[in-house]
Design a protein around this motif. Structure first.
Motif, PDB file in Angstrom:
ATOM      1  N   ARG A 298       4.542   3.647  -0.213  1.00  0.00           N
ATOM      2  CA  ARG A 298       3.406   4.559  -0.154  1.00  0.00           C
ATOM      3  C   ARG A 298       2.642   4.813  -0.598  1.00  0.00           C
ATOM      4  O   ARG A 298       2.323   6.355  -1.120  1.00  0.00           O
TER       5      ARG A 298
ATOM      6  N   SER B 258      -1.474   5.049  -0.996  1.00  0.00           N
ATOM      7  CA  SER B 258      -2.584   3.914  -1.037  1.00  0.00           C
ATOM      8  C   SER B 258      -3.445   2.958  -1.952  1.00  0.00           C
ATOM      9  O   SER B 258      -3.550   1.677  -1.869  1.00  0.00           O
TER      10      SER B 258
ATOM     11  N   ARG C  25      -2.883  -0.779  -3.234  1.00  0.00           N
ATOM     12  CA  ARG C  25      -3.162  -1.867  -2.306  1.00  0.00           C
ATOM     13  C   ARG C  25      -4.533  -2.319  -3.278  1.00  0.00           C
ATOM     14  O   ARG C  25      -4.756  -3.540  -3.413  1.00  0.00           O
ATOM     15  N   TRP C  26      -5.306  -0.894  -3.959  1.00  0.00           N
ATOM     16  CA  TRP C  26      -6.931  -1.823  -4.593  1.00  0.00           C
ATOM     17  C   TRP C  26      -6.388  -2.615  -6.063  1.00  0.00           C
ATOM     18  O   TRP C  26      -6.774  -3.623  -6.560  1.00  0.00           O
TER      19      TRP C  26
ATOM     20  N   PHE D 184      -3.291  -4.303   4.798  1.00  0.00           N
ATOM     21  CA  PHE D 184      -3.841  -3.852   5.106  1.00  0.00           C
ATOM     22  C   PHE D 184      -4.946  -3.728   6.580  1.00  0.00           C
ATOM     23  O   PHE D 184      -5.699  -3.828   7.016  1.00  0.00           O
TER      24      PHE D 184
ATOM     25  N   ARG E 294      -3.475  -2.692  10.415  1.00  0.00           N
ATOM     26  CA  ARG E 294      -3.244  -1.753  11.368  1.00  0.00           C
ATOM     27  C   ARG E 294      -2.393  -1.098  11.501  1.00  0.00           C
ATOM     28  O   ARG E 294      -2.251   0.700  10.429  1.00  0.00           O
TER      29      ARG E 294
ATOM     30  N   ARG F 298      -2.440   0.540   8.181  1.00  0.00           N
ATOM     31  CA  ARG F 298      -2.829   1.683   7.409  1.00  0.00           C
ATOM     32  C   ARG F 298      -2.270   3.300   7.798  1.00  0.00           C
ATOM     33  O   ARG F 298      -2.734   3.665   7.724  1.00  0.00           O
ATOM     34  N   ALA F 299      -2.231   2.776   9.498  1.00  0.00           N
ATOM     35  CA  ALA F 299      -1.764   4.512  10.284  1.00  0.00           C
ATOM     36  C   ALA F 299      -1.097   5.065   8.877  1.00  0.00           C
ATOM     37  O   ALA F 299      -0.559   6.283   8.800  1.00  0.00           O
ATOM     38  N   TRP F 300       0.254   4.029   8.545  1.00  0.00           N
ATOM     39  CA  TRP F 300       1.276   4.608   7.767  1.00  0.00           C
ATOM     40  C   TRP F 300       0.850   5.366   6.521  1.00  0.00           C
ATOM     41  O   TRP F 300       1.618   6.259   6.049  1.00  0.00           O
ATOM     42  N   TYR F 301       0.183   4.689   5.691  1.00  0.00           N
ATOM     43  CA  TYR F 301       0.013   5.294   4.537  1.00  0.00           C
ATOM     44  C   TYR F 301      -1.221   6.690   4.951  1.00  0.00           C
ATOM     45  O   TYR F 301      -1.283   7.548   4.211  1.00  0.00           O
ATOM     46  N   ARG F 302      -2.293   6.554   5.611  1.00  0.00           N
ATOM     47  CA  ARG F 302      -2.600   8.303   6.370  1.00  0.00           C
ATOM     48  C   ARG F 302      -1.680   8.764   6.805  1.00  0.00           C
ATOM     49  O   ARG F 302      -2.109  10.470   6.761  1.00  0.00           O
TER      50      ARG F 302
END
Length: 206
Positions: free
Chosen positions: A143, A145, A148-149, A195, A197, A200-204
């Motif tokens: 977790r 975020s 990922r980059w 990446f 949905r 992304r919701a899990w990271y936010r």
């Protein structure tokens, strides 16, 4: 005569007067106890959050798929390198033939040194790239975020090293080449689920 006088002068005795305090209370209407309104029960639950850290949401399936792809790619890369090193005689023969055709004036010692350096560079580049990719993927699965980059950054040189390895240290249909190609395909797909949905919701939600 006295009786008649007393009879003529006798007056009716008035009824005793009750004071106001002794007046009878009005009767209350009798109602059926079953028809009485039941008072509302107090709530047994509370909207206040319990003390302590908030619950951690479950890891989505997309993140788990990314982790499986990463470990599958890393395992395939390790198997490809091991297969190439175990077949070192065939590997040296292929690289020696390639080096001799590229520089016919080179001596046998120079060709042998070039082959050894090539093998070390290719194996080291693949091993380092796979290790960095696996580390970035592990941080993303935990977790982070921004990982990922970082995964995208380290993945590009890793794929380049795998491409060079499968074309340099392997033949056309050898096991090591197939394993390296599978490793490149698995690692290429690792960032895709991260990446989506749900990921992304899990990271936010952190």
């Amino acid at each position: 005569m006295d009786g008649a006088r007393s009879g003529g002068t006798a007056e009716a005795t008035p009824a005793p007067h009750r004071p106001a305090a002794e007046q009878p209370l009005p009767r209350r209407p009798v109602t059926d106890p079953r028809q009485r309104a039941v008072p509302p029960r107090p709530p047994v639950t509370s909207d206040v959050a319990p003390p302590g850290p908030p619950p951690v949401p479950c890891r989505p399936r997309a993140v788990r798929v990314a982790a499986l792809l990463c470990w599958a790619g890393a395992l395939a890369a390790v198997l490809g390198l091991l297969a190439a090193l175990l077949d070192r005689e065939a590997l040296d023969a292929r690289l020696t033939a390639t080096a001799s055709s590229g520089d016919p004036a080179a001596t046998a010692a120079e060709v042998a040194d070039a082959v050894a350096v090539t093998v070390a560079l290719v194996v080291g580049a693949v091993g380092l790239g796979v290790a960095l990719t696996a580390g970035a993927a592990a941080l993303a699965v935990r977790r982070r975020s921004w990982a990922r980059w970082l995964l995208l950054v380290v993945l590009l040189p890793t794929l380049l090293a795998l491409d060079v390895a499968q074309s340099t240290v392997a033949g056309d249909a050898d096991l090591d080449r197939v394993a390296l190609v599978v490793a490149a395909g698995c690692l290429l797909l690792v960032p895709v689920p991260l990446f989506l949905r749900s990921a992304r919701a899990w990271y936010r939600a952190r």
